[in-house]
Design a protein around this motif. Structure first.
Motif, PDB file in Angstrom:
ATOM      1  N   LYS A  50       3.911  13.703 -62.602  1.00 55.24           N
ATOM      2  CA  LYS A  50       4.650  12.900 -61.604  1.00 55.24           C
ATOM      3  C   LYS A  50       4.321  11.417 -61.661  1.00 55.24           C
ATOM      4  O   LYS A  50       4.779  10.645 -60.827  1.00 55.24           O
ATOM      5  N   LEU A  53      11.128  22.181 -61.119  1.00 57.92           N
ATOM      6  CA  LEU A  53      11.163  20.875 -61.792  1.00 57.92           C
ATOM      7  C   LEU A  53      11.673  21.051 -63.228  1.00 57.92           C
ATOM      8  O   LEU A  53      11.692  22.159 -63.763  1.00 57.92           O
ATOM      9  N   PHE A 103       9.354  17.312 -67.136  1.00 60.30           N
ATOM     10  CA  PHE A 103       8.170  17.350 -66.280  1.00 60.30           C
ATOM     11  C   PHE A 103       7.126  18.311 -66.865  1.00 60.30           C
ATOM     12  O   PHE A 103       5.965  17.947 -67.044  1.00 60.30           O
TER      13      PHE A 103
END
Ligand code: TYD
Length: 209
Positions: free
Chosen positions: A109, A158, A162
Motif C-alpha cells: 500500500k 485487492l 497489489f
C-alpha cells in the motif's frame, strides 16, 4: 526457566500457512516443548474484534489508519500474550507478524517504510521473531488454491498488482534478513513443505530431533 521462542509464519494469501502451523506444533510438542498458536491481526479479545473491522469489505480505512490499527492490535497482543508466554518458557507460533506490515502496508500500500520501522522500534517492546518462515509462492500460483466458495475479505479483494508488490516485498525482506527469515518453497506438496520447515527448525534450534 529459559525463555520461549517466537516463530512467525509469513506469505501472501492461500500459501498453506495454517496447515503447516498445525504440523509444526505437533513436531515441537513431540520434543516436549509447550506451544501456543496465535495470529495477527488478532490474538486477544480486543484484537479479534478489531480484526473483523479491518477485514470487513464495508470498512473504509486509509493505508496509514490501517497500519496504526494493526499496530494497536499488535501492541496489545505483545503485552497480553506474547511476552507473558515467552517468559514462562512457551514457544509461540504466530500466523503473521511485523513482516506482514512491511510487506502489505509498506510494499503493497506504499506507506513509507520509515514510518513502519519507527512503529516496529517504538511499539513492539523489541520483540522480534527468533525465526520466520516465509512461504514462497507467487500470487498467480496462490490464486489456483483459493477455494471458489470462499467469500473474499477486504484484503483478498485487492488487485494482482497489489499482491505482486506484497510478494516481491516479502522476497526483499527475506533477502535482507537471511539469518532470521527462511524461505520455503510452498509450491510443493504439504508433506514436502513440512519437511522443509522442520529442517529449518532443526538447523536453528539444535536440541530438536
Ligand atoms: P490472514 O491470517 O491471512 O487471514 P485469513 O487466512 O483468515 O484470510 O490475514 C489477514 C489479512 O491481514 C491478510 O490479508 C494480511 C493482512 N495483514 C496486513 O495487511 N498487515 C499486517 O501487519 C498483518 C498482520 C496482516
Amino acid at each position: 526457566m529459559t525463555k520461549g521462542k517466537l516463530i512467525s509464519f509469513e506469505g501472501i494469501e492461500g500459501v498453506g500457512k495454517s496447515t503447516s502451523i498445525g504440523s509444526v506444533k505437533k513436531f515441537l510438542e513431540k520434543n516436549q516443548i509447550e506451544v501456543y498458536s496465535t495470529r495477527e491481526p488478532g490474538g486477544t479479545k480486543y484484537g479479534e474484534s478489531l480484526r473483523n473491522i479491518l477485514l470487513n469489505n464495508k470498512s473504509k480505512i486509509s493505508p496509514e489508519a490501517e497500519l496504526l490499527l494493526i499496530f494497536s492490535i499488535r501492541n496489545q497482543h505483545i503485552e497480553d500474550v506474547i511476552i507473558p508466554k515467552l517468559n514462562s518458557g512457551i514457544w509461540i507460533l504466530c500466523d503473521r507478524y511485523i513482516d506482514a506490515s512491511i510487506a502489505y502496508q509498506g510494499y503493497g500500500k506504499k506507506v513509507s517504510l520509515k514510518k513502519i520501522d519507527m512503529l516496529i522500534k517504538e511499539f513492539t517492546n523489541e520483540i522480534k521473531p527468533d525465526l520466520t518462515i516465509f512461504f514462497d509462492l507467487s500470487y498467480k500460483k496462490s490464486l489456483k488454491r483459493f477455494p471458489k466458495y470462499k467469500k473474499k475479505d477486504r484484503f483478498e479483494n485487492l488487485n494482482n498488482k497489489f499482491f505482486d508488490d506484497v510478494y516481491n516485498g516479502y522476497k526483499k525482506i527475506s533477502n535482507q534478513n537471511k539469518s532470521r527469515v527462511k524461505i520455503i518453497n510452498a509450491s510443493k506438496s504439504k508433506e514436502d513443505v513440512n519437511n522443509q520447515i522442520i529442517l529449518e527448525l532443526k538447523k536453528k534450534f539444535k536440541n530438536l530431533s
